[in-house]
Scaffold this motif. Sequence first.
Motif, short mmCIF file in Angstrom:
data_model
loop_
_atom_site.label_atom_id
_atom_site.label_comp_id
_atom_site.label_asym_id
_atom_site.label_seq_id
_atom_site.Cartn_x
_atom_site.Cartn_y
_atom_site.Cartn_z
N LEU A 1 -10.43 6.87 1.01
CA LEU A 1 -10.76 5.52 0.53
C LEU A 1 -11.17 5.45 -0.95
CD1 LEU A 1 -10.53 2.70 1.72
CD2 LEU A 1 -12.97 2.79 2.22
N PRO A 2 -12.02 6.37 -1.44
CA PRO A 2 -12.41 6.22 -2.84
C PRO A 2 -11.20 6.25 -3.79
CG PRO A 2 -13.79 7.85 -1.71
CD PRO A 2 -12.71 7.46 -0.76
N ALA A 3 -10.29 7.18 -3.55
CA ALA A 3 -9.10 7.26 -4.43
C ALA A 3 -8.23 6.02 -4.26
CB ALA A 3 -8.30 8.52 -4.09
N THR A 4 -8.03 5.64 -3.00
CA THR A 4 -7.16 4.50 -2.71
C THR A 4 -7.69 3.22 -3.35
OG1 THR A 4 -6.79 5.56 -0.60
CG2 THR A 4 -6.08 3.30 -0.77
N SER A 5 -9.00 3.03 -3.24
CA SER A 5 -9.59 1.79 -3.76
C SER A 5 -9.49 1.71 -5.27
CB SER A 5 -11.07 1.68 -3.40
OG SER A 5 -11.25 1.96 -2.06
N SER A 6 -9.34 2.85 -5.92
CA SER A 6 -9.29 2.79 -7.39
C SER A 6 -7.92 2.31 -7.90
CB SER A 6 -9.65 4.16 -7.99
OG SER A 6 -8.57 5.03 -7.80
N ALA A 7 -6.94 2.26 -7.03
CA ALA A 7 -5.63 1.72 -7.47
C ALA A 7 -5.77 0.21 -7.72
CB ALA A 7 -4.58 1.99 -6.41
N HIS A 8 -4.94 -0.31 -8.64
CA HIS A 8 -5.01 -1.76 -8.92
C HIS A 8 -4.46 -2.58 -7.76
CE1 HIS A 8 -5.22 0.04 -12.97
NE2 HIS A 8 -5.98 -1.00 -13.26
N ALA A 9 -3.58 -1.98 -6.98
CA ALA A 9 -3.05 -2.68 -5.79
C ALA A 9 -2.62 -1.64 -4.77
CB ALA A 9 -1.86 -3.55 -6.18
N GLN A 10 -2.63 -2.05 -3.51
CA GLN A 10 -2.16 -1.16 -2.45
C GLN A 10 -1.03 -1.86 -1.69
OE1 GLN A 10 -5.58 -2.09 -2.35
NE2 GLN A 10 -6.40 -0.32 -3.44
N GLU B 1 -7.42 -8.86 -1.35
CA GLU B 1 -6.71 -9.57 -2.43
C GLU B 1 -5.79 -8.64 -3.20
OE1 GLU B 1 -9.53 -11.67 -4.80
OE2 GLU B 1 -10.07 -12.95 -3.10
N LYS B 2 -6.05 -7.35 -3.09
CA LYS B 2 -5.22 -6.40 -3.83
C LYS B 2 -4.13 -5.77 -2.95
CE LYS B 2 -8.06 -3.43 -5.70
NZ LYS B 2 -8.74 -2.47 -6.53
N VAL B 3 -4.06 -6.23 -1.70
CA VAL B 3 -3.13 -5.61 -0.75
C VAL B 3 -1.86 -6.46 -0.58
CG1 VAL B 3 -2.82 -5.02 1.69
CG2 VAL B 3 -4.95 -4.41 0.52
N VAL B 4 -0.71 -5.80 -0.60
CA VAL B 4 0.55 -6.51 -0.39
C VAL B 4 1.36 -5.75 0.66
CG1 VAL B 4 2.68 -7.27 -1.54
CG2 VAL B 4 0.56 -7.16 -2.83
N VAL B 5 2.08 -6.49 1.50
CA VAL B 5 2.94 -5.84 2.50
C VAL B 5 4.39 -5.93 2.02
CG1 VAL B 5 3.78 -5.94 4.88
CG2 VAL B 5 1.35 -6.34 4.38
N ILE B 6 5.01 -4.77 1.84
CA ILE B 6 6.41 -4.72 1.40
C ILE B 6 7.16 -3.71 2.28
CG2 ILE B 6 8.02 -4.33 -0.51
CD1 ILE B 6 5.81 -4.91 -2.49
N PRO B 7 7.99 -4.18 3.20
CA PRO B 7 8.77 -3.22 4.00
C PRO B 7 9.82 -2.54 3.13
CG PRO B 7 8.80 -5.43 4.96
CD PRO B 7 8.24 -5.57 3.59
N PRO B 8 10.17 -1.30 3.44
CA PRO B 8 11.17 -0.59 2.63
C PRO B 8 12.57 -1.19 2.79
CG PRO B 8 10.00 0.90 4.11
CD PRO B 8 9.66 -0.48 4.52
#
Length: 456
Positions: free
Chosen positions: A141-150, A165-172
């Motif tokens: 989590l600490p590393a993941t949260s430091s990304a600008h978006a997930q 607010e920083k999370v987006v769902v994008i299927p491949p």
Amino acid sequence: MEGRTLFHVNSTATGGGVAELLSSVLGYLLGANIQSRWLVVEGTEDFFVLTKRIHHLLHGKEGDAGDLGPAEAQLYTSALTAELPSVSAHVKPGDVVILHDPQVVGLAPHLREMGASVIWNCHVGADVANGECRRAWEFLLPATSSAHAQVFSRAQYVWEGLNREKVVVIPPCIDAFSPKNQALDPDQARRILAASGLFVTPGGPEGREGREGPGGPEGLDGRSDEKATFTRIDGSVGKVRHAVRVLGTSALPPEAPLVTQISRWDPLKDHAGVAKFFAEAVPPEVGAHLVLAGPSPDAVADDPESVATFDELGTCIASLPEEARSRVHVACLPMDDIEENAAIVNALQRYSDVVVQKSLAEGFGLTVAEAMWKGRPTVATSIGGIQDQISHGLTGVLIDDPEDSRAFGKAVTDLLCDRDLSNDLGRAAHRSVVDNFLAPRYLGQYLELVETVLTA
Ligand code: UDP
């Protein structure tokens, strides 16, 4: 993106869905004049054993039941710290870096500190989060949260504790024009498979695992066919030069009804279960043969389990009744030339009467989209991203319980015996991939996200 570079970073150049996805999307980005690069992080064996453990946990599975404590945190951090100089030699402030999967998310804080915009894309998850998932989340989590978006492939995979607010769902997506998915007529598909040696009796002459030699394709044992061609990514003509390594007790008859699963040798793909169910529940009178295909077991850099999984499959097949064993074939597809490998996968999927994906867990399951694109009827476990692809009874068949041998056997047998049903499902499957799983949709969503991150 003027003056900026878009980097994709992952941990293997070949094998698996992420490598497949990156090899197809990069060309589109460059074609759109977006300066793009793909960096592959190298790790030690210990590191990949640990990241494979995390991979299983994110799927909600116990994996090797190992720890995720301070020693593992130290191993994870030091392995990625060793990779930092080579990554930071390329990335400059202002660039956008997309990190793929748990193997590389530990780079996020450093890249952010360097002034890059960082997006983390998680391709794996569980339908319903459990304690195993949470162990992995806590670790990362600490590393993941430091990304600008997930980015997650499915809404169900989004972690607790992240800022929504920083999370987006994008299927491949799949690339319709790559050697993996380009159009092949049935004759071309058969020629590619014949030239690769798939129809030859296993244990045949020396050199079955052949390599191209100065005098030509040695491993192909005279089966080289100048018409076994495919179109390479650069538009040139490719030819099948390397042999498939086939294990089995007899040859695969080219005319037999064919059921196929193509996957990495990962326990979660359950190749052994497919072989067992096929033997138990697809009646011999149907005359069908099963091909379980995957890359050479030692070819996927970040997958330390493949050799053991492959060996276990061999043991499982050896325990099948002799009659069934003669209809089960294991094919290791050559990885010497990744486009040739893709062309063989393409031919095999197109040549199959039914494509199965009996996974026990699945991030998305690109193999399903690939088969659907080719108008093949599919039988797959109702799990992970497979559920987003197959509408049961309309574009394929979903099996609710991966342990239900009868349901699996019945679905495969029905499709083998009812060609109208197979054709209807295959046609609808193709249309569904056109509408939902091709590169333009994926790239559009991604570029919107990049814009959001850069203008935030
Ligand atoms: N694949 C391949 N060659 C092989 C076996 C598999 O190119 O010998 C590809 C397959 O066609 C698909 C990808 O590997 O594009 C697997 O992706 P998927 O999402 O199905 O599973 P993952 O390996 O990511 O769990």
